[in-house]
Design a protein around this motif. Sequence first.
Motif, short mmCIF file in Angstrom:
data_model
loop_
_atom_site.label_atom_id
_atom_site.label_comp_id
_atom_site.label_asym_id
_atom_site.label_seq_id
_atom_site.Cartn_x
_atom_site.Cartn_y
_atom_site.Cartn_z
N VAL A 86 0.72 -1.13 -0.03
CA VAL A 86 -0.07 -0.08 -0.06
C VAL A 86 0.69 1.35 0.17
O VAL A 86 2.05 1.16 0.40
CB VAL A 86 -1.11 -0.11 1.21
N SER A 87 0.02 2.43 -0.56
CA SER A 87 0.96 3.62 -0.49
C SER A 87 0.16 4.47 -0.01
O SER A 87 -1.17 4.72 -0.21
CB SER A 87 1.58 3.93 -2.02
N LEU A 98 -7.83 3.05 3.63
CA LEU A 98 -7.35 1.68 4.57
C LEU A 98 -8.41 0.84 4.88
O LEU A 98 -8.49 -0.50 4.74
CB LEU A 98 -6.39 2.28 5.29
N GLU A 99 -9.66 1.28 5.56
CA GLU A 99 -10.43 0.36 6.19
C GLU A 99 -11.24 -0.32 5.01
O GLU A 99 -11.58 -1.44 5.07
CB GLU A 99 -11.62 1.42 6.85
N THR A 100 -11.57 0.38 3.70
CA THR A 100 -12.06 -0.31 2.63
C THR A 100 -11.19 -1.37 2.34
O THR A 100 -11.43 -2.90 2.05
CB THR A 100 -12.22 0.52 1.48
N ARG A 101 -9.75 -1.28 2.19
CA ARG A 101 -8.83 -2.34 1.63
C ARG A 101 -8.69 -3.26 2.58
O ARG A 101 -8.32 -4.42 2.21
CB ARG A 101 -7.41 -1.50 1.67
N ASP A 141 4.46 0.55 1.83
CA ASP A 141 4.44 -0.24 3.17
C ASP A 141 3.48 -1.45 2.80
O ASP A 141 3.06 -1.63 1.74
CB ASP A 141 4.12 0.45 4.23
N PHE A 142 3.25 -2.21 4.01
CA PHE A 142 2.42 -3.38 3.69
C PHE A 142 1.25 -3.44 4.62
O PHE A 142 1.40 -2.81 5.82
CB PHE A 142 3.41 -4.80 3.68
N LEU A 143 0.19 -3.98 4.15
CA LEU A 143 -1.02 -4.30 5.02
C LEU A 143 -1.09 -5.70 5.06
O LEU A 143 -1.03 -6.45 4.00
CB LEU A 143 -2.27 -3.68 4.10
N GLU A 144 -1.18 -6.38 6.18
CA GLU A 144 -1.24 -7.66 6.38
C GLU A 144 -2.16 -8.22 7.36
O GLU A 144 -2.43 -7.71 8.32
CB GLU A 144 0.19 -8.41 6.86
#
Length: 221
Positions: free
Chosen positions: A19-20, A124-127, A204-207
């Motif tokens: 994500v950016s 972010l919440e949607t993703r 960065d990353f969202l995991e």
Amino acid sequence: MSEKYPDRITMETVEKVKVSPDAATLALKVSGESSVFTTEALKKLKDVKSLIDGLKRLGVDESKLSLENIRVTSKSGMFAGASSVTFTLKLQSLAIADVPQTLALAASTKNISLEDIQWEYSYLETRKLEIMKSAARENKKQALELADALGVRLIAVHSLYPKWDEPNRQAMAGLTRSRSLMKARGPGGGDDSEGFELAMNHSDFLEVVIKAEYRVSEFAA
């Protein structure tokens, strides 16, 4: 199998996406002299006015700007005449496309330095919901395959727990490392543009880790 201790299988799946940020809040440290310390008066300081005028030319709305942490120091011990003042000029939720030019503008303005950057991810919440659904589907798929291999049926989901690792919103750690490298190189080793470039290349990353426990039909003896 008993009702008290039903047969279960547990599956764990991981979903990770890059994500950016789509926006950023900048904190700029300002130093100067003034005899009046209201917000409007401080905005009229030469360097601050120059920065604000530059931001307007970039199309940045002045409503995004606020002053915080105002500190006044009088050389004489009395607040008569001009006194030294430092404060934080905060630019809230700048579109990411405006950040490089804003940083360049701040770097070219006297008595103004970068204090902090906070990344923002409005989506972010949607993703998170999207990747949690994807991880849950994969979890169920693997559970069905395991159940089939074991010769049992999935009956119900007994429990499901998501564990998140969200992107770091702090940019200054990278900037500090960059500036430390520049100091180590000695005079002529670089300027703040290297730090700004490091910050603007940020991703960065969202995991999410999904751990699910399923009730299954009785295992064969």
